[in-house]
Design an enzyme around this catalytic site. Structure first.
Site, PDB file in Angstrom:
ATOM      1  N   SER A 116       0.848  -1.194   0.000  1.00 37.51           N
ATOM      2  CA  SER A 116       0.000   0.000   0.000  1.00 37.51           C
ATOM      3  C   SER A 116       0.881   1.242   0.000  1.00 37.51           C
ATOM      4  O   SER A 116       1.836   1.320   0.766  1.00 37.51           O
ATOM      5  CB  SER A 116      -0.877  -0.010   1.249  1.00 37.51           C
ATOM      6  OG  SER A 116      -1.400   1.277   1.480  1.00 37.51           O
TER       7      SER A 116
ATOM      8  N   ASP B  69      -0.062   4.097   0.973  1.00 40.80           N
ATOM      9  CA  ASP B  69      -0.512   5.045   1.997  1.00 40.80           C
ATOM     10  C   ASP B  69       0.218   4.925   3.332  1.00 40.80           C
ATOM     11  O   ASP B  69       0.121   5.814   4.174  1.00 40.80           O
ATOM     12  CB  ASP B  69      -2.012   4.841   2.275  1.00 40.80           C
ATOM     13  CG  ASP B  69      -2.856   5.227   1.082  1.00 40.80           C
ATOM     14  OD1 ASP B  69      -2.367   6.013   0.253  1.00 40.80           O
ATOM     15  OD2 ASP B  69      -3.993   4.746   0.979  1.00 40.80           O
TER      16      ASP B  69
ATOM     17  N   VAL C   3       0.683   9.228 -10.651  1.00 41.34           N
ATOM     18  CA  VAL C   3       2.158   9.289 -10.672  1.00 41.34           C
ATOM     19  C   VAL C   3       2.707   8.660  -9.381  1.00 41.34           C
ATOM     20  O   VAL C   3       3.751   8.007  -9.365  1.00 41.34           O
ATOM     21  CB  VAL C   3       2.583  10.782 -10.736  1.00 41.34           C
ATOM     22  CG1 VAL C   3       3.998  10.984 -10.272  1.00 41.34           C
ATOM     23  CG2 VAL C   3       2.419  11.288 -12.149  1.00 41.34           C
TER      24      VAL C   3
ATOM     25  N   GLU D 163      34.709  -2.185  -2.861  1.00 40.51           N
ATOM     26  CA  GLU D 163      36.019  -1.713  -3.313  1.00 40.51           C
ATOM     27  C   GLU D 163      37.202  -2.322  -2.551  1.00 40.51           C
ATOM     28  O   GLU D 163      38.302  -2.407  -3.074  1.00 40.51           O
ATOM     29  CB  GLU D 163      36.074  -0.181  -3.212  1.00 40.51           C
ATOM     30  CG  GLU D 163      35.832   0.336  -1.790  1.00 40.51           C
ATOM     31  CD  GLU D 163      35.654   1.851  -1.699  1.00 40.51           C
ATOM     32  OE1 GLU D 163      35.814   2.535  -2.710  1.00 40.51           O
ATOM     33  OE2 GLU D 163      35.354   2.327  -0.598  1.00 40.51           O
TER      34      GLU D 163
END
Ligand code: ATP
Length: 770
Positions: free
Chosen positions: A164, A166, A299, A637
């Site tokens: 969800s 929300d 969106v 690294e």
């Protein structure tokens, strides 16, 4: 007949069959959930069926219930939405529909269901489970199955995962998709910001959230909004317009060129009347502001999942399969949640009930209860928002005697959260009447140039979404010239210091603490606020900045993987930062679906490399002719001096005998991030304010001790401190601290203790990091 024959051949000893479905509104991370359930299921010797189109897949059966193999979910981590579809299925709300669902499941020998959705979907799942024995009986009485056929399927197991945007579910701190949605909102408001500032406009941004203001509140914090409207803390019907006008005008008068107001879709006033974006726009227009409304709409559900949601979906998906295998007919259906950074199982229906009680509390005007029913930090975030957005109203000023001069310094490599944290600290300090100072260019700047300056509201108010360091940072430590550091602190009457940085920041606080004997001014409260991409500061689970780094890597790895998948059989070895700490590499591997991860904590040797080569061969063999599936290896690294990134890539090439090829990719300093992630922004605000509060409290305690003569008699080890220019004796305090973040809780740990007991000084990380 064929299908019935399949039912007949299954026995209790057959592999457990689990169906996974996504239901209700979609959210980013649902694809990652399905991937995790499918793969964890296969790993744990189960068969997993994708149930397409939500509950419709169960009701209709047929092609909508399809067995998924390992390779079927390849690449799903990086996809948005849900590839098995979601729906709001009316038939499943009726018993008839659920009877059909039970039939289709038994036909395929499925008696376990993992549901990813909101509270409605989980309620439906629990109802289905409670009805299941009766549904099975009915399927026998109506002649669909024989008693023998249904014998292995007398009970249904249900496990819920909360997908969800929300973040509205009780008993879990976060739902899958909430942070991705917040990220989308931040991206959009950042875009709007630049045009708003250009035209000196006001923008009303409407975000999703019917009964839940989490997205609006967090967006308000992340985006430096002037005002927010959320359902849990409704605005006062008679006065909100006046208050909105006052706040926005005040900010404009201070030099702000734009106005941002965030409105939750379920915003109401305290008479329960809806406050719409248009109402807010009207009010801003009355003020004479050129105002626009932006409804972000779908969106917010779009795009791919952020690193945190990929992580959440993956670990919770695995936990869901474990819960399926461990649940008994008498255990209540669990919901998988995350509390304090730990994956937990909670009774699903209790969580649903508690969630629904928020809406009830709001409808009964019990707004304090509604606030309290949200996750543990909701109230605190609300108060944080008020401090940094409306706290410039001079309503919370402390008495003169309690006002402090607090300095902030950045130390070490930049991270994307430095400015957001500094902004929050400065705005909070100013709201209480303190003075905030910024030290420029780290300890070098202070020592060489005495570079320290007061920071005002307008100086910092745009820093919420700026990466890098506006103050300037470097790796130098105070030991470069401790006397000069003490001198400048004293000359500027600094009474508290916040050091924001990674291992160097932590080390700097230790050095300052150790120098107190010689320079009593350094007895002031000093807080290290951990901020590093590597997340290697001892004594804290989380450092601000690391989430941005992970998100940069997620995007980078997605792009590299796409490139690898476009060419025939290509493997990329990606080198990531982290120093001697494998956190970033390990998390990056988990959330990008890397085939192998090399960290300094786990020794890389010929044997382990050989095992990875075997895995690579097997993985290509499992692709069943799909030669275009890109693979990535992640190498920290400093994972090994011998097995460099180049060498690992060459070994892969050599082992492949021309069947596949390899490339290296090194994102380098891009990992520091350009713009802070939404999670880093809200964490930066919360922890920076906590750091300021620690300094305030320490000052209170010191003041209490100073007035308590008995305290001094009892203490042998006295020190000096400076309070409002006067030299005062205080006891040896543990007020040089690390702001330690453990899940959602924050505490302050004595730097001396963390240094002595938990630090691998040579490795520059915690002793317990493995
Ligand atoms: P969102 O938060 O996005 O709204 P949700 O899961 O709450 O998600 P709903 O529309 O409430 O969304 O539910 C999704 C589906 O779950 C429904 O279409 C229905 O198929 C099933 N469902 C919901 N509630 C029930 C119920 N009480 N009984 C049976 N099935 C239900």
């Amino acid at each position: 007949k064929e299908k019935e024959a399949e039912v007949d051949t299954r026995t209790k000893n057959s592999k457990k069959r689990i169906a996974v479905l996504t239901s209700g509104g979609d959210s980013q991370g649902m694809c990652a959930v399905v991937r995790a359930v499918v793969r964890a299921g296969i790993y744990l010797n189960c068969e997993v069926f994708g149930c397409y189109e939500g509950y419709s897949g169960l009701v209709q059966g047929g092609k909508l219930l399809k067995k998924l193999e390992w390779g079927d979910v390849r690449g799903w981590l990086s996809l948005g939405g849900t590839l098995i579809g979601t729906a709001r299925c009316m038939e499943f709300r009726e018993r008839e529909g659920r009877l059909s669902a039970a039939k289709n499941m038994i036909l395929r020998g499925i008696d376990a269901l993992v549901v990813c959705g909101g509270d409605g979907s989980l309620t439906g799942a629990d109802l289905f489970r409670s009805e299941w024995p009766d549904l099975v009986k009915e399927l026998v009485t109506n002649g669909t199955f024989t008693d023998k056929q249904v014998e292995p399927y007398r009970n249904l197991t249900i496990v819920g995962l909360v997908g969800s945007i929300d973040n509205d579910m009780a008993m879990t701190d976060h739902t899958i998709g909430a942070f991705s949605s917040l990220e989308r909102i931040c991206e959009m408001v950042d875009f709007i910001d630049s045009t708003a500032a250009s035209h000196s406009r006001a923008f009303v941004v409407e975000v999703m959230g019917r009964n839940c203001g989490w997205l609006a509140l967090m967006a308000g914090i992340c985006c430096g909004a002037d005002y927010i409207f959320i359902p849990e803390r409704p605005a006062k019907a008679e006065s909100w317009k006046q208050s909105l006008k006052e706040i926005c005008l005040r900010h404009r008068a201070k030099g702000r060129r734009k106005t941002t107001v965030i409105v939750a879709e379920g915003a109401i006033d305290d008479n329960l009347q809806k406050i719409t974006s248009e109402n807010v726009e009207e009010c801003l227009v009355e003020m004479g502001l050129d105002t626009r409304i932006t409804q972000l709409g779908h969106v917010q559900r779009g795009g791919t999942a952020v690193a945190f949601d990929r992580f959440l979906a993956t670990v919770q998906g695995v936990e869901a399969v474990k819960a399926v295998l461990e649940n008994t007919p008498s255990t209540p259906s669990p919901m998988i949640g995350i509390l304090n950074n730990r994956v937990v199982r909670r009774p699903l229906m209790e969580a649903v009930k508690l969630t629904k009680s928020v809406a009830t509390a709001i409808s009964e005007k019990r707004f304090d209860d509604a606030m309290g029913l949200r996750d543990s930090t909701f109230k605190e975030y609300y108060s944080n928002f008020l401090s940094i957005s409306q706290g410039d109203d001079n309503q919370n000023l402390l008495p003169e005697s309690k006002r402090l001069k607090v300095a902030i310094i950045h130390v070490g490599a930049p991270t994307a959260a430095l400015n957001a944290a500094t902004r929050a600290a400065v705005l909070y300090l100013l709201s209480k009447g303190h003075e905030a100072y910024g030290i420029q260019n780290g300890f070098t700047g202070l020592i060489r140039h005495g570079a320290i300056r007061p920071l005002s509201w307008i100086d910092v108010e745009e820093w919420h979404n700026l990466g890098g360091s506006e103050l300037g940072t470097n790796r130098s430590l105070p030991s470069l010239d401790m006397g000069a550091v003490a001198y400048h602190m004293q000359a500027n009457h600094i009474q508290g210091l916040i050091v924001i940085g990674g291992f160097e920041g932590y080390q700097a606080v230790k050095e300052l603490r150790d120098a107190r004997e010689q320079y009593p001014i350094l007895s002031m409260p000093i807080v290290c606020l951990p901020s590093t991409v590597s997340n290697n500061v001892p004594g804290t689970e989380y450092s601000i900045g690391s989430d941005t780094c992970l998100n940069v890597l997620v995007n980078y790895c997605d792009a590299v993987k796409q490139s690898a998948s476009s060419s025939r059989r290509r493997v990329f070895v990606i080198e990531v930062q982290g120093g001697n700490c494998g956190y970033i590499a390990a998390f990056c591997g988990l959330v990008t679906g890397a085939l192998a991860v090399y960290t300094p904590e786990v020794k890389v040797n010929l044997k382990s490399i050989q095992e990875d080569m075997d895995l690579l061969e097997k993985s290509y063999a499992n692709d069943h002719g799909d030669e275009r599936s890109g693979k990535i290896f992640i190498r920290n690294e400093k994972a090994s001096k011998v097995y460099t990134t180049e060498l690992v890539a060459n070994i892969i090439k050599e082992a492949a005998h021309g069947r596949f090829e390899s490339r290296t990719a090194i994102p380098g300093h891009v990992q520091q991030g350009k713009i802070p992630s939404s999670m880093d922004r809200i964490s930066a605000v919360r922890f920076a304010i906590k750091a300021c509060q620690f300094i305030e409290e320490d000052n209170e305690e010191t003041a209490a001790k100073i007035t308590n003569a008995d305290f001094f008699k009892a203490e042998k080890d006295l020190r000096y401190t400076y309070k409002h220019g006067k030299k005062l004796e205080i006891a040896k305090g543990q007020n040089a601290v690390l702001c330690s973040i453990q899940g959602t809780s924050v505490c302050f740990k004595d730097i001396e203790k963390v240094w002595n007991e938990h630090t691998d000084v040579v490795g520059r990380k915690g002793l317990d990091m493995h």
